[in-house]
Design a protein around this motif. Structure first.
Motif: not given
Length: 96
Positions: A28-38, A45-60
């Motif tokens: 999630a952090g790596d994806l958050r750092a990917v720059p793009h103007d589109d 990207r923000w949707q995927l960051v949210g999904v990845l971060a939530a998955a990490g929380g659920q696994v924990e």
């Protein structure tokens, strides 16, 4: 269940599942750092960051549940509990 099995489950909850959660959070952090103007990519990207971060929380959270279940089983089964505590206290958890 044997004490060694309890120990292995506890190690999964203590080492392996948290490592998996960290992988999701790092992605999630790596994806958050990917720059793009589109704009569409940024939204995705923000949707995927949210999904990845939530998955990490659920696994924990699942890891914590595994650890609690192991401790409760060890309390209920005296023989397995003794063996589990012996293995845990010997520092075996550090071997991943």
């Amino acid at each position: 269940m044997l004490g060694v099995e309890l120990f292995e489950l506890w190690r999964v909850g203590r080492v392996r599942m948290p490592a998996l959660a960290e992988t999701y959070w790092r992605a999630a952090g790596d994806l958050r750092a990917v720059p793009h103007d589109d704009a569409e990519w940024v939204s995705l990207r923000w949707q995927l960051v949210g999904v990845l971060a939530a998955a990490g929380g659920q696994v924990e959270e699942a890891a914590e549940a595994v650890r609690v279940a192991v401790v409760r089983y060890a309390e209920a089964d005296d023989g397995a509990g003794r063996e589990f505590r012996r293995l845990r206290d010997a520092g075996g958890v550090l071997r991943g």
